[in-house]
Scaffold this active site. Structure first.
Site, PDB file in Angstrom:
ATOM      1  N   GLU A  65       4.374   3.823   2.892  1.00 49.00           N
ATOM      2  CA  GLU A  65       3.775   4.481   1.730  1.00 49.00           C
ATOM      3  C   GLU A  65       3.817   6.002   1.975  1.00 49.00           C
ATOM      4  OE1 GLU A  65      -0.509   4.034   1.207  1.00 49.00           O
ATOM      5  OE2 GLU A  65      -0.307   4.305  -0.965  1.00 49.00           O
ATOM      6  N   LYS A 139       2.099   2.162  -8.041  1.00 47.51           N
ATOM      7  CA  LYS A 139       0.878   1.572  -7.468  1.00 47.51           C
ATOM      8  C   LYS A 139      -0.129   1.276  -8.582  1.00 47.51           C
ATOM      9  CE  LYS A 139      -2.290   2.558  -3.594  1.00 47.51           C
ATOM     10  NZ  LYS A 139      -2.501   3.522  -2.508  1.00 47.51           N
ATOM     11  N   CYS A 180       0.121  -0.558  -0.692  1.00 47.41           N
ATOM     12  CA  CYS A 180      -1.122  -0.399   0.074  1.00 47.41           C
ATOM     13  C   CYS A 180      -2.323  -1.110  -0.547  1.00 47.41           C
ATOM     14  CB  CYS A 180      -1.394   1.084   0.322  1.00 47.41           C
ATOM     15  SG  CYS A 180      -2.444   1.274   1.783  1.00 47.41           S
TER      16      CYS A 180
HETATM   17  N1  LIG Z   1      -3.428   4.127   0.804  1.00 49.97           N
HETATM   18  C1  LIG Z   1      -4.192   3.112   0.515  1.00 49.97           C
HETATM   19  O1  LIG Z   1      -4.112   2.525  -0.533  1.00 49.97           O
HETATM   20  C2  LIG Z   1      -5.159   2.701   1.585  1.00 49.97           C
HETATM   21  C3  LIG Z   1      -5.777   1.349   1.347  1.00 49.97           C
HETATM   22  C4  LIG Z   1      -6.799   1.001   2.360  1.00 49.97           C
HETATM   23  O2  LIG Z   1      -6.936   1.634   3.380  1.00 49.97           O
HETATM   24  C5  LIG Z   1      -7.654  -0.147   2.082  1.00 49.97           C
HETATM   25  O3  LIG Z   1      -8.631  -0.351   2.825  1.00 49.97           O
HETATM   26  O4  LIG Z   1      -7.393  -0.895   1.123  1.00 49.97           O
END
Ligand SMILES: NC(=O)CCC(=O)C(=O)O
Length: 286
Positions: A65, A139, A180
């Site tokens: 990411e 996303k 993510c």
């Molecule tokens: N960059 C993100 O989306 C981090 C996501 C994350 O750390 C989580 O706990 O879910």
């Protein structure tokens, strides 16, 4: 009176018919990159890592990411590229397209900040072996978190959420894409499984608070629940960065087993995917 529970009625068939993949066994490369504030350097480093992964036999390469920019709200607008406006406007995706074509591999290109009109997105581009852009995932679930004394980050300060799931047929099977925080939402993975995905790729940058708690757990849960492969790729950890990534890029098989993983330094994982394991998994536990 307590409601009676009939497990037979409650049982939902989990095994979903999956399309025959164009290839059953192949190698995947997960490039856990050291991301810096120097965009040109990030692009050159990513290119080198992809080339090395392909040299070691990877037919599919996954990037982290936000690999061309620091992960920060100050950086997103500065590093953002207009992906749809052509290669001059997007040196990061131009590089991915070129290496995919030259090396004849599929690339799930992590994510970069994307500019589209007056909006910014966190966007993953998928390139086929001909170098053509096959899919673009924005996303869907923006990462807004505030744990006092631990971590505070609001992606929604600068980014706009994507609106659609992304599933794409490639030379290495049907792939669902999440970025993510998207991994926290099981319904997205269920939807991909229902649409016949063999593999879900999640470029991701978990952090030092939620990483140790949830990163491995969620990957294994998404894979085991949906009886498919899950691959993740994080930036390497930079302890001096504003947002410190957890690292630990991983490949999980359809039994929920970890097939390959790494710590937090820069690394490239090469591991084998064998889709016949999905059929086996679904036969042994319907
Ligand atoms: N960059 C993100 O989306 C981090 C996501 C994350 O750390 C989580 O706990 O879910």
């Amino acid at each position: 009176m307590a409601a009676s529970f009939n497990p037979e009625e409650a049982r939902v068939p989990r095994a979903v018919q999956m399309p025959t993949p164009p290839i059953t066994k192949f190698k995947i490369g997960l490039c856990q990159l050291a991301v810096t504030a120097d965009k040109e350097r990030n692009i050159a480093l990513a290119r080198k890592a992809i080339e090395e992964a392909a040299q070691k036999g990877a037919q599919l390469v996954l990037l982290p990411e936000i690999w061309n920019s620091p992960y920060s709200n100050d950086s997103f607008p500065v590093y953002a590229e207009d992906i749809d406006a052509g290669s001059d406007s997007s040196p990061s995706t131009a590089m991915l397209s070129e290496v995919a074509r030259l090396l004849k591999i599929t690339i799930v290109g992590g994510s970069i900040p994307e500019r589209c009109l007056d909006k910014l997105y966190n966007t993953c581009c998928v390139f086929g072996t001909d170098g053509k852009l096959k899919a673009k995932h924005r996303k869907i679930h923006l990462f807004d978190i505030d744990i006092p004394g631990k971590i505070s980050f609001m992606e929604s300060k600068t980014l706009t959420a994507g609106e659609t799931p992304t599933i794409v047929d490639t030379e290495v099977g049907r792939i669902g894409i999440g970025i993510c925080y998207d991994i926290q939402f099981q319904e997205l993975a269920i939807l991909y499984a229902a649409r016949g995905a063999h593999l879900i790729c999640y470029p991701g940058a978990f952090n030092m608070t939620t990483g140790p708690l949830h990163w491995e757990l969620l990957q294994r849960a998404r894979a085991a629940d949906n009886q498919l492969y899950v691959a993740t790729c994080s930036p390497a950890r930079d302890a001096g960065a504003g947002y410190v990534a957890w690292g630990h890029s991983t490949l999980v098989g359809p039994f929920g087993e970890i097939l390959a993983t790494t710590e937090h330094e820069e690394a490239t994982i090469i591991s084998e995917i064998d889709y016949s394991q999905i059929e086996l998994r679904r036969r042994v536990s319907k």
